[in-house]
Design an enzyme around this catalytic site. Structure first.
Site, PDB file in Angstrom:
ATOM      1  N   GLU A 282      -4.836   5.892   0.855  1.00 13.56           N
ATOM      2  CA  GLU A 282      -3.694   4.981   0.973  1.00 13.56           C
ATOM      3  C   GLU A 282      -2.915   5.236   2.262  1.00 13.56           C
ATOM      4  O   GLU A 282      -2.455   4.308   2.929  1.00 13.56           O
ATOM      5  CB  GLU A 282      -2.777   5.159  -0.242  1.00 13.56           C
ATOM      6  CG  GLU A 282      -1.878   3.980  -0.513  1.00 13.56           C
ATOM      7  CD  GLU A 282      -1.247   4.092  -1.883  1.00 13.56           C
ATOM      8  OE1 GLU A 282      -1.711   3.397  -2.794  1.00 13.56           O
ATOM      9  OE2 GLU A 282      -0.299   4.876  -2.064  1.00 13.56           O
ATOM     10  N   GLU A 285      -4.812   3.729   4.971  1.00 11.88           N
ATOM     11  CA  GLU A 285      -4.709   2.264   4.880  1.00 11.88           C
ATOM     12  C   GLU A 285      -3.372   1.798   5.470  1.00 11.88           C
ATOM     13  O   GLU A 285      -3.319   0.807   6.208  1.00 11.88           O
ATOM     14  CB  GLU A 285      -4.824   1.841   3.404  1.00 11.88           C
ATOM     15  CG  GLU A 285      -4.892   0.336   3.208  1.00 11.88           C
ATOM     16  CD  GLU A 285      -4.934  -0.072   1.729  1.00 11.88           C
ATOM     17  OE1 GLU A 285      -4.931   0.805   0.843  1.00 11.88           O
ATOM     18  OE2 GLU A 285      -4.939  -1.292   1.473  1.00 11.88           O
ATOM     19  N   CYS A 302      -1.019   2.324  -7.917  1.00 16.25           N
ATOM     20  CA  CYS A 302      -1.548   3.290  -8.897  1.00 16.25           C
ATOM     21  C   CYS A 302      -0.988   3.120 -10.296  1.00 16.25           C
ATOM     22  O   CYS A 302      -1.363   3.851 -11.201  1.00 16.25           O
ATOM     23  CB  CYS A 302      -1.354   4.719  -8.408  1.00 16.25           C
ATOM     24  SG  CYS A 302       0.201   5.030  -7.651  1.00 16.25           S
ATOM     25  N   LYS A 361      -3.124   2.301 -18.987  1.00 13.64           N
ATOM     26  CA  LYS A 361      -4.332   2.965 -18.462  1.00 13.64           C
ATOM     27  C   LYS A 361      -5.549   2.649 -19.321  1.00 13.64           C
ATOM     28  O   LYS A 361      -6.678   2.668 -18.836  1.00 13.64           O
ATOM     29  CB  LYS A 361      -4.125   4.480 -18.409  1.00 13.64           C
ATOM     30  CG  LYS A 361      -3.175   4.924 -17.316  1.00 13.64           C
ATOM     31  CD  LYS A 361      -3.858   4.948 -15.976  1.00 13.64           C
ATOM     32  CE  LYS A 361      -2.873   5.320 -14.867  1.00 13.64           C
ATOM     33  NZ  LYS A 361      -3.398   5.011 -13.531  1.00 13.64           N
ATOM     34  N   CYS A 520       5.953   7.782 -14.263  1.00 11.78           N
ATOM     35  CA  CYS A 520       5.072   8.237 -15.358  1.00 11.78           C
ATOM     36  C   CYS A 520       5.778   9.176 -16.333  1.00 11.78           C
ATOM     37  O   CYS A 520       5.399   9.255 -17.500  1.00 11.78           O
ATOM     38  CB  CYS A 520       3.857   8.949 -14.790  1.00 11.78           C
ATOM     39  SG  CYS A 520       2.943   7.938 -13.626  1.00 11.78           S
TER      40      CYS A 520
END
Ligand code: SF4
Ligand code: SF4
Ligand code: SF4
Length: 589
Positions: A282, A285, A302, A361, A520
């Site tokens: 990433e 990128e 993500c 997920k 998360c």
């Protein structure tokens, strides 16, 4: 806090409180926890359950404390016979329309209805059932809804519309037909639901839970000739202990590894290895988009609930997403290709389970494009795994792993600290902080800064992107180029950022978005009943672990460097493209 505080009397004891507080919070400040089944601070206060009643001197009726306001000199009785009787009646009415199959319920032991009935001394239910039993909604990969266990508290509806701005569910019908509904009652699978699981975290009962995949994992663990690999997401080490009775924010990294070995997993690896790998891909990128042209701002990819959200609500902006798969999926693809070859394992003999903070997920693991290893083996014409071969076989939530640990009789606190296996268990502190809002951004900046400038960062701590504020902003000087970044968590805040981009008014180059409150650490698969204090404790634990690991920059992970040297070649190279990157498509509902 208001300027002028007021004095109230709770069960005869004087307490000075902020007048903006409701009675429930004021009583808590006085040391009395008034029970409630529907109130949720900052999210839901619809006074529907009737359990939080108190007696206020001078008022004819009992007052629902979640909506009652304090005033100077107010006298409140929180446990008078009238109050206790009314609370008990309210819970008995709920139980009359409830299956009360606690012994076989996923929320047995963590259910607010169960614990409230126990606290209020409910021993029998005197009222007849008035509602018809409901059908179970199993139309998504991540979430299961059982309206029979619903007590119509409205928390799920509030969190879905107010925090996530998705509005996949509403309260519909009247009287005894009132229920939590999706559009035309067709189920979540045909709704805009992004499977974030926030509704399951706030639900006080077992009416919304994750889809339980533990039986399939038990079966694989018992199968001879199968190599079972497990990966653990960063945030799990700061929440598994809590799910097993330890205090919020307890870091149990080594004990978690030991518990997974005792459950029978053959290799215990770390999703953090793949988080470091994500930063390599990433970060490069971003540098490519900044220097060679490409859609800006670039947005992280993500968090799978976020991916579902942008695919559903902002398909025109999909080009802004990084093409990187999430660390869970990068790990699965690498484990079933690179690691299988390195360890001499037949790909069809490997199963990969993930332990994730997230219900989305489960859906991500079943996306048809998440079969990088299958394509890898097919291209090689070597031993071919079957058509149903996914990079990740099962994504269990923290709650599911906690249930497995309990079922196996493992006492996590008494276990020794053990290390992850090599090589996919090595990671840096940069990967750890992926588990909290701002962490992916900070990890990326630690690497991008050093790659672009060729200089060591004076400080690795990017304080501006830390903390639980909804949207955070910062500027970073990369050799004279000012790069503007933003960090958003919850989909409500993501929407603000996306509306800016859609209007052509976004000042940013790089944006991190996480679906859940706090990232998360507050994910939809985490231990239930999360409040701000618990989020803060888990958030703090992530930065403690960042320091504990010593190595704190993804590009310094020697196992990731070896992966590039021995297998992938270079970041954004051909094999990386095949295994680690993906594409997105508008989602129609
Ligand atoms: S939701 Fe709670 S009260 Fe209802 S069956 Fe499950 S554990 Fe028991
Ligand atoms: S999983 Fe998320 S999007 Fe779906 S209904 Fe629940 S809160 Fe709403
Ligand atoms: S499903 Fe759960 S959170 Fe939603 S209204 Fe019913 S009990 Fe409340």
């Amino acid at each position: 806090m208001s300027d002028k505080m007021v004095t109230i009397f709770v069960d005869g004891h004087a307490t000075v409180v902020d007048p903006s507080r409701n009675l429930l919070e004021a009583c808590a400040q006085a040391g009395v926890n008034v029970p409630t089944l529907c109130y949720l601070k900052d999210v839901s206060a619809n006074a529907s359950c009737g359990v939080c009643v108190v007696e206020v001197e001078g008022a004819r009726s009992l007052v629902r404390s979640c909506v009652g306001r304090v005033s100077e000199g107010m006298k409140i009785a929180t446990s008078s016979p009238r109050v206790l009787r009314a609370r008990k009646n309210a819970v008995e009415l709920l139980l009359a329309n409830h299956p009360t199959d606690c012994l076989v319920c996923a929320r047995n032991g963590s259910c607010e209805l169960q614990s409230t009935a126990e606290k209020l001394g409910v021993r029998k239910v005197r009222f007849p059932r008035t509602r018809k039993p409901a059908t179970i909604d199993e139309s998504t990969d991540g979430i299961v809804r059982d309206n029979d266990k619903c007590i119509l508290c409205g928390r799920c509806v509030a969190v879905c519309s107010e925090v996530q701005t998705v509005s996949a569910i509403q309260l519909a019908g009247r009287g005894i037909r009132t229920h939590v509904a999706t559009f035309m009652d067709r189920g979540l699978g045909t709704s805009p639901c992004v499977q974030c699981g926030q509704c399951s975290v706030v639900c006080p009962t077992g009416a919304i839970t994750e889809r339980d995949e533990t039986e399939a994992v038990w079966k694989a663990l018992a199968q001879s000739g199968r190599t079972t690999i497990v990966q653990t997401a960063p945030a799990i080490r700061a929440s598994l202990g809590e799910a097993l009775g330890m205090k919020p924010g307890s870091l149990v990294t080594g004990k978690m590894v030991a518990a997974l070995r005792r459950l029978g997993f053959d290799r215990v690896f770390d999703t953090q290895f793949a988080a470091d790998l994500t930063i390599m891909e990433e970060g490069n990128e971003l540098i490519r988009r900044l220097t060679q042209g490409g859609k800006l701002p670039m947005i992280t990819s993500c968090s799978p609930g976020w991916i579902n959200f942008i695919e559903t609500f902002y398909p025109a902006l999909l080009g802004h997403l990084s093409t990187c798969k999430s660390p869970q999926q990068m790990f699965g693809a690498v484990a079933k290709s690179y690691y299988a070859e390195k360890a001499g394992l037949a790909p069809e003999s490997i199963s990969v389970a993930s332990i994730m903070p997230c219900t989305a997920k489960k859906h991500e693991a079943r996306r048809p494009e998440m079969r990088g290893a299958f394509e890898y083996w097919r291209a090689k014409g070597a031993t071919k795994p079957g058509e149903s071969y996914y990079d990740v076989d099962w994504a269990l939530t923290t709650r599911e792993l906690a249930r497995m640990v309990k079922r196996a009789g493992i006492d996590i606190e008494s276990l020794p600290e053990e290390d992850f296996d090599d090589p996919l268990g090595r990671s840096t502190g940069a990967a750890t902080i992926f588990g909290t809002t701002g962490g992916v951004m900070e990890a990326a900046l630690r690497t991008v800064y050093e790659v672009v400038t060729g200089k060591a960062l004076p400080s690795l701590d990017f304080e501006a992107v830390r903390g639980l504020e909804g949207i955070k902003k910062a500027e970073v000087d990369l050799n004279g180029t000012i790069v503007r970044v933003a960090v958003a968590h919850t989909l409500k805040n993501a929407r603000i950022i996306l509306d800016e981009i859609a209007a052509g008014a976004s000042p940013y180059h790089f944006i991190e978005v996480m679906t859940c409150p706090g990232g998360c650490i507050g994910g939809g698969g985490q231990p239930v009943l999360i409040d701000l204090e618990k989020r803060l404790a888990r958030n703090k634990a992530m930065y403690v672990e960042d320091l504990r690991l010593g190595m704190r920059k993804s590009h310094e992970n020697a196992s990731v460097q070896a992966l590039y040297a021995d297998f992938l070649g270079e970041p954004l190279g051909h094999l990386s493209h095949e295994l680690l990157h993906t594409e997105y498509a508008p989602r129609e509902v």
